[in-house]
Design a protein around this motif. Structure first.
Motif, PDB file in Angstrom:
ATOM      1  N   VAL A 155       0.156   8.521  15.983  1.00 46.68           N
ATOM      2  CA  VAL A 155      -0.451   8.365  14.662  1.00 46.68           C
ATOM      3  C   VAL A 155      -0.599   6.885  14.344  1.00 46.68           C
ATOM      4  O   VAL A 155      -1.630   6.423  13.872  1.00 46.68           O
ATOM      5  N   GLN A 156       0.440   6.143  14.631  1.00 50.17           N
ATOM      6  CA  GLN A 156       0.392   4.702  14.383  1.00 50.17           C
ATOM      7  C   GLN A 156      -0.633   4.027  15.289  1.00 50.17           C
ATOM      8  O   GLN A 156      -1.394   3.167  14.853  1.00 50.17           O
ATOM      9  N   ASP A 162      -2.312  18.732  12.370  1.00 48.76           N
ATOM     10  CA  ASP A 162      -3.619  18.778  13.046  1.00 48.76           C
ATOM     11  C   ASP A 162      -4.322  17.433  13.065  1.00 48.76           C
ATOM     12  O   ASP A 162      -5.500  17.352  13.417  1.00 48.76           O
ATOM     13  N   LEU A 163      -3.580  16.399  12.665  1.00 46.48           N
ATOM     14  CA  LEU A 163      -4.159  15.061  12.653  1.00 46.48           C
ATOM     15  C   LEU A 163      -4.651  14.698  14.045  1.00 46.48           C
ATOM     16  O   LEU A 163      -3.936  14.839  15.033  1.00 46.48           O
ATOM     17  N   GLU A 164      -5.921  14.227  14.130  1.00 43.22           N
ATOM     18  CA  GLU A 164      -6.463  13.790  15.412  1.00 43.22           C
ATOM     19  C   GLU A 164      -5.856  12.441  15.794  1.00 43.22           C
ATOM     20  O   GLU A 164      -5.911  11.510  15.004  1.00 43.22           O
ATOM     21  N   ALA A 169      -3.266   5.225  16.354  1.00 43.50           N
ATOM     22  CA  ALA A 169      -4.615   5.551  15.873  1.00 43.50           C
ATOM     23  C   ALA A 169      -4.848   4.987  14.467  1.00 43.50           C
ATOM     24  O   ALA A 169      -5.832   5.338  13.814  1.00 43.50           O
ATOM     25  N   ASN A 170      -3.894   4.160  13.989  1.00 39.80           N
ATOM     26  CA  ASN A 170      -4.035   3.520  12.681  1.00 39.80           C
ATOM     27  C   ASN A 170      -4.177   4.498  11.528  1.00 39.80           C
ATOM     28  O   ASN A 170      -4.935   4.258  10.592  1.00 39.80           O
ATOM     29  N   LYS A 171      -3.451   5.599  11.592  1.00 40.07           N
ATOM     30  CA  LYS A 171      -3.660   6.627  10.568  1.00 40.07           C
ATOM     31  C   LYS A 171      -2.759   6.448   9.353  1.00 40.07           C
ATOM     32  O   LYS A 171      -2.995   7.028   8.318  1.00 40.07           O
ATOM     33  N   GLY A 172      -1.664   5.712   9.508  1.00 40.66           N
ATOM     34  CA  GLY A 172      -0.778   5.545   8.348  1.00 40.66           C
ATOM     35  C   GLY A 172       0.669   5.827   8.686  1.00 40.66           C
ATOM     36  O   GLY A 172       1.072   5.850   9.864  1.00 40.66           O
ATOM     37  N   PHE A 173       1.449   6.088   7.661  1.00 41.69           N
ATOM     38  CA  PHE A 173       2.900   6.201   7.823  1.00 41.69           C
ATOM     39  C   PHE A 173       3.314   7.531   8.463  1.00 41.69           C
ATOM     40  O   PHE A 173       2.851   8.603   8.060  1.00 41.69           O
ATOM     41  N   ALA A 174       4.196   7.469   9.441  1.00 40.81           N
ATOM     42  CA  ALA A 174       4.672   8.676  10.121  1.00 40.81           C
ATOM     43  C   ALA A 174       6.193   8.674  10.167  1.00 40.81           C
ATOM     44  O   ALA A 174       6.806   7.634  10.420  1.00 40.81           O
ATOM     45  N   ILE A 175       6.782   9.813   9.895  1.00 39.43           N
ATOM     46  CA  ILE A 175       8.252   9.899   9.954  1.00 39.43           C
ATOM     47  C   ILE A 175       8.670  11.187  10.647  1.00 39.43           C
ATOM     48  O   ILE A 175       8.081  12.257  10.436  1.00 39.43           O
TER      49      ILE A 175
END
Ligand SMILES: Cc1ncc(C[n+]2csc(CCOP(=O)(O)OP(=O)(O)O)c2C)c(N)n1
Ligand code: SF4
Ligand SMILES: [Mg+2]
Lengths: 248, 351, 178
Positions: free
Chosen positions: A197-198, A245-247, A200-206
């Motif tokens: 996720v990071q 389902d985030l690409e 792909a520059n999508k934002g914060f992931a935990i």
């Protein structure tokens, strides 16, 4: 089969100092395997917390920064804003993230800070010898809840994933566990996705990882794993809360 | 006096606070003082008190601010990194003139540092670690019995002057066990806290606890009032132990656990015909200047021994005021000086 | 006894190292001596070694941290390595020879090797090993009286464990007479 036990390159070949049966070591290994598999060791910067894993900078082969208690998400923000091409992860315990560092984690998440947080929830303060954590379960006896955690005195445990998933900036939120092989495999998948996720520059992931502290729970390693399954999992349901389902 | 007990320093602080009438403790775990919290968690429910584990030291000191505003005897404890986080609240407590007690079981820094004994927070404590022109009373006990007596005393001083009192120890004092004898009953002063915010009950003008004074004249007056209070405390509350100082060849200045090591050195030196004196400041603020002035003409030199890079040293130099050389010996990082090391230093100075 | 006894007790965490020291200090206090007890503390103890410094003296105790010791009680090899050189000449070392394998290097001290863990295991409870070693220490130094050691057990053990005191005293005797 031989490759299964090969130490990932991202994990330095030294004995870990954790207690027998502590699952911090497993989480370290999963992170290192993911870093290897994604081929990102050279651009990864990890942020060490204050807790039993304060010196995991001795274990990860990537660059590491040791942060003040609870401040890892702010430190990670600084690192990431200077070099957005770095892959930045914070590694934090429940006292670090959900008590003293609540403001920092909430605001890193709501800013959609493009970093990855691995949150190791063992329902106790391991390092300082077993005090109540924000995630300590109801009735659980700790050194600062000697009569058990009671709602009228201590309030209720914090469900971090549920809370953070209300924030628009948090795009990937998942809870996993370490109490058996099957769950460890899912944990690895979630950690990998949180890094992707990071990337792909999508934002914060935990990723919240339910973890064992046999020493301060007063249990042997096997009992501790069973305690996660019987007590933690029912209260902290496993699964994805956001971004399944985030690409990436 | 009651029965002699063998207790840990940290537990004695907690027990003493309860005996002094403290029923409210707010804290956040940190080594090497966490036994205070453990003890409070067990004992406060038995005496109808409250123990709250705050989410951080910042929260804990602000809980103290609130409880003190409400007129209660209140305690928080921590160790160096946590005390740093409390500085904001400490400054506000000073500004609002609230009585409260803070324990700092110092560990070595800077940063996360280590957990072993140190005295590197001397400047922070006596020169003002937070912002603004304020002082707090700083007590430096050197035994478990003194931890007990000074904790009770800290609450009395705080209430008497509406000031924050800090008890400063280190990991040795917090972790060690020694004999302690509790009194059957404590001497507790209880001044009328008619300024406390307990609700007007529609019977009086409202009370306000605040540290903000936007009008510069008002704020200057407020500061003058604080300074007068600090002068009064300096007049009344200085505590110091002087030992073996008459005709001493050299006088050592040391506080807390280091002073205990010095007492052994004094015996060693005596066997070699060297007379070593000791001035042990017990209040680090207000600093016992007069004790140094009194003996300034006696020794050939002074030696300050501390677990830091030379902090109290500055106050000793100011007090001795150039009359005699003031030397320094310090260890850092949790290392302690051995008796021999100090004796060697003394011989070196006297050579 | 000597005017001041400085005792280091060391071994693994979980062997009752700290409580052995505490019992000794408590008994010393009941004997009207000046005492101090200082444990190793903090996370370095995790799964590792534990030690405590105990001073029992006719005079007020100076530094509770010992730079040298008159007696060393060790329950594992690493602790012997760490503390052997700190014992004063003419002092004593008592080892649990069930667990300490190597020989002592010092020739200028009194050495007592007692298979305490083995004896305790024969008694049916490994936790008595530390008491057995203290037995030897007390027999050789009179650092505390046997009567007050028993009193100390009463003070230090929680009420629900008081039934163990006769066995603890038996362990002490076994050590004294070994
Ligand atoms: C400002 C500050 N306060 C307190 C501490 C003491 N401290 C060290 S680790 C810790 C809690 C660790 O618990 P957790 O984050 O749950 O990590 P674990 O050890 O359980 O993995 C605390 C309170 C500190 N180092 N700094
Ligand atoms: S104290 Fe708990 S969290 Fe810390 S290393 Fe030991 S088992 Fe792990
Ligand atoms: Mg934890």
């Amino acid at each position: 089969m031989a490759t299964v036990f090969k130490r990932p390159h991202a994990l330095i070949d030294v004995p870990l100092h954790y207690c027998p049966g502590c699952t911090h070591g497993i989480v370290h290994r999963l992170i290192a395997e993911v870093i290897d598999e994604l081929g990102i060791e050279g651009k990864t910067v990890g942020i060490s917390p204050v807790g039993c894993t304060y010196n995991n900078y001795d274990y990860f082969n990537c660059d590491m920064v040791q942060a003040a208690h609870g401040r890892a998400p702010a430190v990670g923000t600084g690192v990431k804003r200077v070099n957005p091409d770095n892959i930045v992860f914070t590694y934090q315990g429940d006292g670090d993230l959900a008590a003293i560092g609540t403001a920092e984690i909430v605001h890193a998440a709501t800013r959609g800070e493009n970093i990855t947080t691995i949150f190791v929830n063992n329902a106790i303060y391991g390092m300082t010898s077993g005090q109540m954590a924000p995630t300590t379960l109801m009735n659980q006896v700790t050194t600062t809840s000697p009569y058990g955690r009671k709602p009228e005195i201590h309030g209720f445990p914090i469900k971090v994933c549920e809370m953070l998933s209300t924030l628009d900036g948090a795009v990937f939120v998942e809870r996993v566990s370490t109490h058996d092989i099957k769950n460890i495999m899912s944990a690895k998948k979630a950690i990998k996705k949180a890094f992707q996720v990071q990337m792909a520059n999508k934002g914060f992931a935990i990723v919240e990882v339910l973890s064992a502290c046999p020493t301060n729970w007063g249990l042997n390693p096997l009992e501790a794993l069973k305690w996660i399954q019987d007590n933690m999992v029912p209260f902290y349901p496993l699964g994805n809360f956001k971004g399944k389902d985030l690409e990436v | 006096m009651g029965e002699k007990l063998l207790m840990k320093g940290n537990e004695v602080i907690a027990e003493a606070a309860i005996r002094a009438g403290c029923r409210h403790y707010f804290g956040y775990p940190i080594t090497p003082q966490t036994e205070i919290a453990h003890y409070m968690a067990k004992k406060m429910p038995e005496v109808d008190g409250t123990f709250v584990q705050a989410e951080s030291e910042i929260a804990a000191i602000n809980m103290v601010y609130g409880a003190a505003s409400a007129g209660a005897r209140v305690l928080t404890s921590s160790s160096s990194p946590g005390i740093s986080l409390k500085q904001e609240g400490i400054s506000y407590i000073a500004g609002a003139e609230l009585p409260a007690v803070v324990v700092n079981i110092v560990r070595c820094g800077p940063g996360l540092g280590g957990i072993l004994p140190a005295q590197c927070d001397y400047f922070q404590a006596v020169k003002g670690g937070g912002h603004g022109d304020y002082k707090m009373v700083v007590l430096a006990p050197c035994s478990v019995q003194e931890l007990y007596e000074m904790t009770v005393e800290a609450f009395n001083i705080s209430d008497k002057y509406r000031i924050l009192t800090m008890i400063m120890g280190d990991g040795i004092l917090g972790q060690m066990m020694e004999a302690v004898e509790f009194k059957d009953k404590e001497d507790i002063i209880s001044p009328d806290k008619n300024w406390a915010t307990t609700g007007t009950q529609m019977k009086r003008e409202h009370n306000v606890v605040t540290s903000i004074f936007i009008n510069p004249e008002v704020l200057e007056n407020h500061n003058h009032k604080l300074q007068e209070k600090y002068a009064l405390i300096t007049e009344n509350e200085i505590k110091v132990e002087t030992y073996n100082c008459e005709n001493a060849d050299i006088i050592v200045a040391a506080f807390g656990t280091v002073a205990r090591i010095i007492k052994n050195v004094i015996k060693m030196a005596e066997k070699e015909g060297i007379k070593v004196g000791l001035i042990r400041p017990i209040t680090l603020w207000p600093f016992p200047e007069r004790a140094f002035q009194k003996y300034a003409d006696v020794p050939k030199a002074f030696l300050t021994v501390e677990l830091n890079a030379g902090q109290m040293l500055e106050d000793v130099k100011l007090a001795v005021n150039g009359k005699k050389p003031v030397h320094f010996y310090g260890r850092m990082g949790g290392m302690l000086p051995t008796q021999q090391e100090i004796l060697d230093k003394i011989k070196d100075i006297l050579k | 006894m000597m005017a001041q006894q400085e005792i280091i007790i060391a071994g693994f965490g979980g062997q009752g190292i700290l409580s052995a020291g505490r019992l000794l200090a408590y008994a010393g206090m009941l004997d009207n001596k000046h005492v101090s007890w200082l444990p190793s503390y903090g996370p370095e103890m995790r799964g590792g070694t534990a030690n405590c410094h105990v001073t029992i003296s006719d005079e007020p105790v100076g530094s509770p941290i010992l730079n040298s010791s008159t007696a060393l009680v060790v329950m594992n090899g690493p602790s012997l390595d760490k503390f052997e050189s700190m014992v004063v000449s003419g002092g004593m070392i008592i080892t649990d020879s069930s667990l300490v394998e190597r020989d002592i290097k010092r020739a200028d001290i009194d050495l007592f090797e007692i298979p305490a863990t083995k004896i305790a295991s024969d008694m049916g409870n490994l936790t008595y090993a530390n008491i057995i070693l203290l037995g030897k220490l007390i027999a050789r130094t009179n650092v505390v009286s046997k009567e007050n050691f028993e009193e100390a057990l009463k003070k230090v053990l929680p009420e629900k464990k008081h039934y163990m005191i006769p066995e603890e005293m038996k362990a002490l005797e076994l050590g004294m007479n070994y």
